[in-house]
Write a protein that holds these residues in place. Structure first.
Motif, short mmCIF file in Angstrom:
data_model
loop_
_atom_site.label_atom_id
_atom_site.label_comp_id
_atom_site.label_asym_id
_atom_site.label_seq_id
_atom_site.Cartn_x
_atom_site.Cartn_y
_atom_site.Cartn_z
N UNK A 109 0.86 -1.19 0.00
CA UNK A 109 0.00 0.00 0.00
C UNK A 109 0.89 1.23 0.00
N UNK A 110 0.64 2.13 -0.92
CA UNK A 110 1.26 3.45 -0.90
C UNK A 110 0.15 4.41 -0.49
N UNK A 122 -3.77 -3.02 10.63
CA UNK A 122 -3.00 -4.26 10.60
C UNK A 122 -2.30 -4.56 9.30
N UNK A 123 -2.32 -3.62 8.33
CA UNK A 123 -1.56 -3.83 7.10
C UNK A 123 -0.06 -3.73 7.42
N UNK A 124 0.73 -4.62 6.81
CA UNK A 124 2.17 -4.66 7.12
C UNK A 124 3.00 -3.85 6.14
N UNK A 125 2.69 -4.01 4.84
CA UNK A 125 3.52 -3.38 3.82
C UNK A 125 2.90 -2.05 3.40
N UNK A 126 3.34 -0.99 4.06
CA UNK A 126 2.75 0.33 3.84
C UNK A 126 3.85 1.36 3.67
N UNK A 127 3.78 2.14 2.61
CA UNK A 127 4.67 3.29 2.43
C UNK A 127 3.84 4.55 2.63
N UNK A 128 4.16 5.30 3.66
CA UNK A 128 3.42 6.54 3.96
C UNK A 128 4.21 7.69 3.34
N UNK A 175 9.34 20.45 1.90
CA UNK A 175 10.21 19.41 2.42
C UNK A 175 10.32 18.26 1.42
N UNK A 176 11.52 17.79 1.14
CA UNK A 176 11.62 16.65 0.22
C UNK A 176 10.99 15.40 0.84
N UNK A 177 10.39 14.54 0.02
CA UNK A 177 9.90 13.25 0.49
C UNK A 177 11.12 12.46 0.98
N UNK A 178 11.04 11.88 2.18
CA UNK A 178 12.20 11.10 2.67
C UNK A 178 12.62 10.05 1.64
N UNK A 179 13.95 9.95 1.47
CA UNK A 179 14.50 9.11 0.39
C UNK A 179 14.06 7.66 0.46
N UNK A 180 14.03 7.10 1.69
CA UNK A 180 13.70 5.67 1.80
C UNK A 180 12.27 5.41 1.30
N UNK A 181 11.34 6.29 1.70
CA UNK A 181 9.94 6.11 1.29
C UNK A 181 9.79 6.34 -0.21
N UNK A 182 10.44 7.38 -0.71
CA UNK A 182 10.35 7.70 -2.14
C UNK A 182 10.85 6.51 -2.97
N UNK A 183 11.94 5.91 -2.52
CA UNK A 183 12.52 4.78 -3.24
C UNK A 183 11.58 3.58 -3.21
N UNK A 184 11.01 3.31 -2.04
CA UNK A 184 10.06 2.19 -1.92
C UNK A 184 8.89 2.36 -2.87
#
Ligand SMILES: [Zn+2]
Length: 260
Positions: A109-110, A122-128, A175-184
């Motif tokens: 989920x993005x 309860x979702x595990x794979x989530x990019x906020x 503010x730039x989107x944090x790199x880790x989230x943007x990459x995911x």
């Protein structure tokens, strides 16, 4: 798709089961039924109070103490927003997405939402992509902390790991989107052969780029929402209805097609 058309839930279930890697993109429309007003649109919180300054991030950088005072003692729309966030519970649409994840159909989920409701459900794979109001983040090393773990007795709070300044994980204007989230997000959109768009008009970048990325790669776009949006024309399948109405029916229809 024509703006007025609605496909059947059974058809969407067939599409989801036939795809290999389904990613869901959620936006403000997902949270509305949990009592959180959208930022934009007729009932938008910014429509009522006005948009925050476009140089919000620079204000944080130049005055982190002032930023933290505002965070700890919110006024105006922040006060209303944070009260709504505190009281919000995930509705049945969130539960349905956890079910789709559990049966292996939904891979990621993005979300453009900051309310943390996908994780709460309860979702595990989530990019906020715009962060979570439940978290704080070090602007130097990017490490995240739960909000209640952060010591605010001396402002601004400092990172336990590197001593850098901590802010809310919520991404502000400028503010730039944090790199880790943007990459995911980019990686997940790259893997997806189907993207489920729920409660989002997908016109705010960077979120707007993901369905376009999936579509350009030959993937299927499925829109679920009560009204036509800017992205409707690009979608292959459309179901008209709210997330809390449609997603539980969809999860049931998918479950009935799965072998256990
Ligand atoms: Zn740090």
């Amino acid at each position: 798709m024509d703006a007025g058309t609605s496909d059947s839930i059974q058809h969407v279930a067939d599409v989801l089961v036939s795809c290999h890697y389904v990613v869901c993109l959620t936006g403000a429309g997902m949270s509305v039924e949990s009592g959180i007003r959208p930022f934009r649109g007729p009932n938008g919180i910014w429509t009522e109070y006005g948009e925050p300054p476009l140089d919000d991030y620079r204000r944080f950088v130049t005055d982190p103490v002032g930023y933290w005072k505002g965070l700890l003692h919110p006024v105006g729309y922040y006060r209303e927003l944070y009260a709504a966030l505190e009281g919000a519970e995930p509705h049945q649409g969130y539960v349905a997405l956890t079910e789709l994840e559990r049966v292996g159909v939904l891979k990621y989920i993005i979300t453009q939402n900051i309310d943390g409701l996908h994780r709460k459900a309860g979702s595990s794979n989530v990019a906020e992509i715009h962060g979570s109001y439940l978290m704080c983040r070090c602007v130097s090393c990017g490490e995240r902390f739960r909000r209640e773990e952060v010591d605010v007795s001396s402002l601004p709070p400092r990172c336990f790991s590197c001593g850098g300044v901590i802010k809310s994980d919520v991404v502000v204007f400028g503010e730039p989107i944090p790199e880790d989230v943007a990459r995911t997000c980019v990686d997940q959109a790259d893997l997806a052969d189907c993207m489920l768009l729920v409660g989002t008009s997908a016109y705010v970048y960077p979120a707007a780029s993901f369905p376009r990325q999936v579509s350009a790669g030959g993937g299927t776009l499925v829109e679920i929402g009560p009204h036509p949006t800017e992205i409707t024309e690009m979608c292959d399948v459309v179901v008209r209805g709210t997330a809390a109405e449609v997603l539980p029916q969809l999860a049931d229809a998918v479950a009935s097609r799965m072998d256990y």
